[in-house]
Design a protein around this motif. Sequence first.
Motif, PDB file in Angstrom:
ATOM      1  N   PHE A  82       0.843  -1.125  -0.026  1.00 51.19           N
ATOM      2  CA  PHE A  82       0.079  -0.058   0.018  1.00 51.19           C
ATOM      3  C   PHE A  82       0.909   1.347   0.005  1.00 51.19           C
ATOM      4  O   PHE A  82       0.459   2.315  -0.509  1.00 51.19           O
ATOM      5  N   LEU A  83       2.065   1.380   0.466  1.00 48.55           N
ATOM      6  CA  LEU A  83       2.853   2.191   0.682  1.00 48.55           C
ATOM      7  C   LEU A  83       3.127   2.844  -0.966  1.00 48.55           C
ATOM      8  O   LEU A  83       3.351   3.958  -1.248  1.00 48.55           O
ATOM      9  N   SER A  84       3.663   1.819  -1.948  1.00 49.42           N
ATOM     10  CA  SER A  84       3.657   2.265  -3.120  1.00 49.42           C
ATOM     11  C   SER A  84       2.301   2.863  -3.903  1.00 49.42           C
ATOM     12  O   SER A  84       2.358   3.805  -4.629  1.00 49.42           O
ATOM     13  N   GLU A  85       0.981   2.253  -3.576  1.00 45.73           N
ATOM     14  CA  GLU A  85      -0.068   2.648  -4.009  1.00 45.73           C
ATOM     15  C   GLU A  85      -0.324   4.157  -3.515  1.00 45.73           C
ATOM     16  O   GLU A  85      -0.739   4.976  -4.389  1.00 45.73           O
ATOM     17  N   LEU A  86      -0.082   4.416  -2.098  1.00 45.87           N
ATOM     18  CA  LEU A  86      -0.063   5.780  -1.696  1.00 45.87           C
ATOM     19  C   LEU A  86       0.576   6.588  -2.305  1.00 45.87           C
ATOM     20  O   LEU A  86       0.382   7.907  -2.575  1.00 45.87           O
ATOM     21  N   GLN A  87       2.044   6.491  -2.572  1.00 45.70           N
ATOM     22  CA  GLN A  87       2.945   7.359  -3.252  1.00 45.70           C
ATOM     23  C   GLN A  87       2.327   7.546  -4.693  1.00 45.70           C
ATOM     24  O   GLN A  87       2.392   8.619  -5.370  1.00 45.70           O
ATOM     25  N   ASP A  88       1.695   6.472  -5.356  1.00 45.11           N
ATOM     26  CA  ASP A  88       0.986   6.785  -6.712  1.00 45.11           C
ATOM     27  C   ASP A  88       0.006   7.643  -6.491  1.00 45.11           C
ATOM     28  O   ASP A  88      -0.040   8.665  -7.425  1.00 45.11           O
ATOM     29  N   PHE A  89      -0.878   7.586  -5.478  1.00 47.68           N
ATOM     30  CA  PHE A  89      -1.754   8.833  -5.047  1.00 47.68           C
ATOM     31  C   PHE A  89      -1.163   9.937  -5.002  1.00 47.68           C
ATOM     32  O   PHE A  89      -1.589  11.106  -5.494  1.00 47.68           O
ATOM     33  N   LEU A 146       9.541  12.531  -0.836  1.00 48.29           N
ATOM     34  CA  LEU A 146      10.230  11.864  -1.659  1.00 48.29           C
ATOM     35  C   LEU A 146       9.633  12.228  -3.120  1.00 48.29           C
ATOM     36  O   LEU A 146      10.471  12.332  -3.931  1.00 48.29           O
ATOM     37  N   THR A 147       8.482  12.584  -3.207  1.00 49.81           N
ATOM     38  CA  THR A 147       7.815  12.813  -4.332  1.00 49.81           C
ATOM     39  C   THR A 147       8.292  14.160  -4.928  1.00 49.81           C
ATOM     40  O   THR A 147       8.406  14.143  -6.324  1.00 49.81           O
ATOM     41  N   GLY A 171      11.533  13.796  -6.881  1.00 48.37           N
ATOM     42  CA  GLY A 171      11.383  12.674  -7.799  1.00 48.37           C
ATOM     43  C   GLY A 171      11.984  11.360  -7.401  1.00 48.37           C
ATOM     44  O   GLY A 171      12.333  10.637  -8.345  1.00 48.37           O
ATOM     45  N   LEU A 172      11.940  11.096  -6.195  1.00 45.38           N
ATOM     46  CA  LEU A 172      12.233   9.624  -5.530  1.00 45.38           C
ATOM     47  C   LEU A 172      10.952   8.999  -5.246  1.00 45.38           C
ATOM     48  O   LEU A 172       9.914   9.452  -5.032  1.00 45.38           O
ATOM     49  N   ARG A 173      11.276   7.675  -4.921  1.00 47.07           N
ATOM     50  CA  ARG A 173      10.185   6.892  -4.711  1.00 47.07           C
ATOM     51  C   ARG A 173      10.497   5.974  -3.471  1.00 47.07           C
ATOM     52  O   ARG A 173      11.523   5.824  -3.086  1.00 47.07           O
ATOM     53  N   ILE A 174       9.593   5.471  -2.730  1.00 41.60           N
ATOM     54  CA  ILE A 174       9.666   4.526  -1.564  1.00 41.60           C
ATOM     55  C   ILE A 174      10.455   3.574  -1.832  1.00 41.60           C
ATOM     56  O   ILE A 174      11.195   2.751  -1.201  1.00 41.60           O
ATOM     57  N   GLU A 175      10.213   2.916  -3.138  1.00 41.99           N
ATOM     58  CA  GLU A 175      11.015   1.868  -3.705  1.00 41.99           C
ATOM     59  C   GLU A 175      12.706   2.073  -3.842  1.00 41.99           C
ATOM     60  O   GLU A 175      13.497   1.322  -3.558  1.00 41.99           O
ATOM     61  N   ASP A 176      12.967   3.299  -3.703  1.00 35.79           N
ATOM     62  CA  ASP A 176      14.637   3.615  -3.724  1.00 35.79           C
ATOM     63  C   ASP A 176      14.983   3.564  -2.276  1.00 35.79           C
ATOM     64  O   ASP A 176      16.155   2.835  -2.182  1.00 35.79           O
ATOM     65  N   ILE A 177      14.220   3.806  -1.340  1.00 35.83           N
ATOM     66  CA  ILE A 177      14.588   3.402  -0.239  1.00 35.83           C
ATOM     67  C   ILE A 177      14.779   2.101   0.306  1.00 35.83           C
ATOM     68  O   ILE A 177      15.670   1.332   0.808  1.00 35.83           O
ATOM     69  N   ALA A 178      13.817   1.332  -0.155  1.00 35.87           N
ATOM     70  CA  ALA A 178      13.755  -0.336  -0.312  1.00 35.87           C
ATOM     71  C   ALA A 178      14.846  -0.910  -0.757  1.00 35.87           C
ATOM     72  O   ALA A 178      15.720  -1.775  -0.351  1.00 35.87           O
TER      73      ALA A 178
END
Length: 213
Positions: free
Chosen positions: A109-116, A179-180, A183-190
């Motif tokens: 959901f963290l990825s979905e939330l960042q999409d939002f 992060l947004t 231009g970064l994503r939560i996936e970059d941290i992962a």
Amino acid sequence: MTIDFEKMGGLVPAIVQDADTRQVLMLGYMNPEAYEKTMETGKVTFWSRSRQTLWTKGETSGNFLELVDMKVDCDNDTLLVKVHPLGPTCHTGTDTCWGEENNGLPLAFLSELQDFIERRHEEMPEGSYTTRLFRDGVNKMAQKVGEEALETVIEAVGGTNEKLVYEAGDMVYHLLVLLTSKGLRIEDIAQELQRRHDPNWDAKRRAAKAAAK
């Protein structure tokens, strides 16, 4: 999109996947007519090999598969159909045709939330708190992350677990906004944490620092 329907006698396998959870729901077959109807209506339609006719999943049960995206594989003879299922997919009443539960992983959901959040960044709707954060600029966003981090620490030291989770949620949300904006994503941290999980990571890091001197 080029689909080779002729390779297998006019039909191609269509693997149906939940667009949000990535769970595989079922396997069906499409001919050109089923593909065209799916694209026209937005509801996934197959060719029934037993009844020799088109059938739209959910036409009797109401458990439609709403089309999100469709891709063809590298050989142009298999489709990946991403959907939002409206109820159980299998006619037996289970979520999938393999009897598995279609439960999304909470971390996804963290990825979905960042999409939002990214959509908010693009559209900047009036009245949105997230819009206001973006308009305040990076310095204010960073300050907000720091404030929420402090609140999280306070609850960890002297509060309850319930309040700790609440404040940590605020901190993560504001971090996603920051992060947004960069231009970064939560996936970059992962991915960064995944690199550090490598048993040889520290040795590689020291070697890289030594080579840079």
